[in-house]
Design a protein around this motif. Structure first.
Motif: not given
Length: 127
Positions: A4-11, A76-82, A115-125
């Motif tokens: 999951a850390a490898d798939r964290a994205q900055r949006l 890079l697999p899993g980026m959209l799924a993340a 949506a933003v809260e869920a993404l942030r809770a999952a480690g995304h910026t």
């Protein structure tokens, strides 16, 4: 295998509000489009909605999240799924248009904060 850390994205939340439309007989998209997909049953267009346009009810408006500033490779697999997994977990509907560099993830305008809260809770910026 990526974690999951490898798939964290900055949006970033793309300015503006968008409509997702199906144009069965369209040859070309209307002005203001940001994504289009042609399929046998017609053209699907994502376009920016200008405030003065009529007929665009709030239920049909979407906000867009995009990670193009921190592009990832196609291999890079899993980026959209993340992105989709935390949104599904928060019961946020999505419409996705993928680009060469990243994915444009649209969420209903009314669900933007959730949506933003869920993404942030999952480690995304999210900017």
């Amino acid at each position: 295998m990526t974690g999951a850390a490898d798939r964290a994205q900055r949006l970033r939340l793309v300015p503006g509000r968008f409509a997702v439309e199906h144009l069965p007989a369209a040859v070309a998209p209307p002005n203001g489009w940001i994504a289009q997909v042609r399929a046998p049953e017609g053209l699907t267009v994502v376009r920016e909605v200008v405030e003065h346009q009529s007929g665009d009810g709030a239920a049909g408006l979407w906000r867009a999240l995009y990670g193009g500033d921190t592009a990832h490779g196609l291999d890079l697999p899993g980026m959209l799924a993340a992105l989709l997994e935390p949104l599904a977990g928060a019961a946020v509907p999505v419409f996705v248009a993928s680009t060469y560099h990243a994915d444009l993830v649209l969420v209903p305008e009314a669900d933007t904060e959730r949506a933003v809260e869920a993404l942030r809770a999952a480690g995304h910026t999210v900017d």
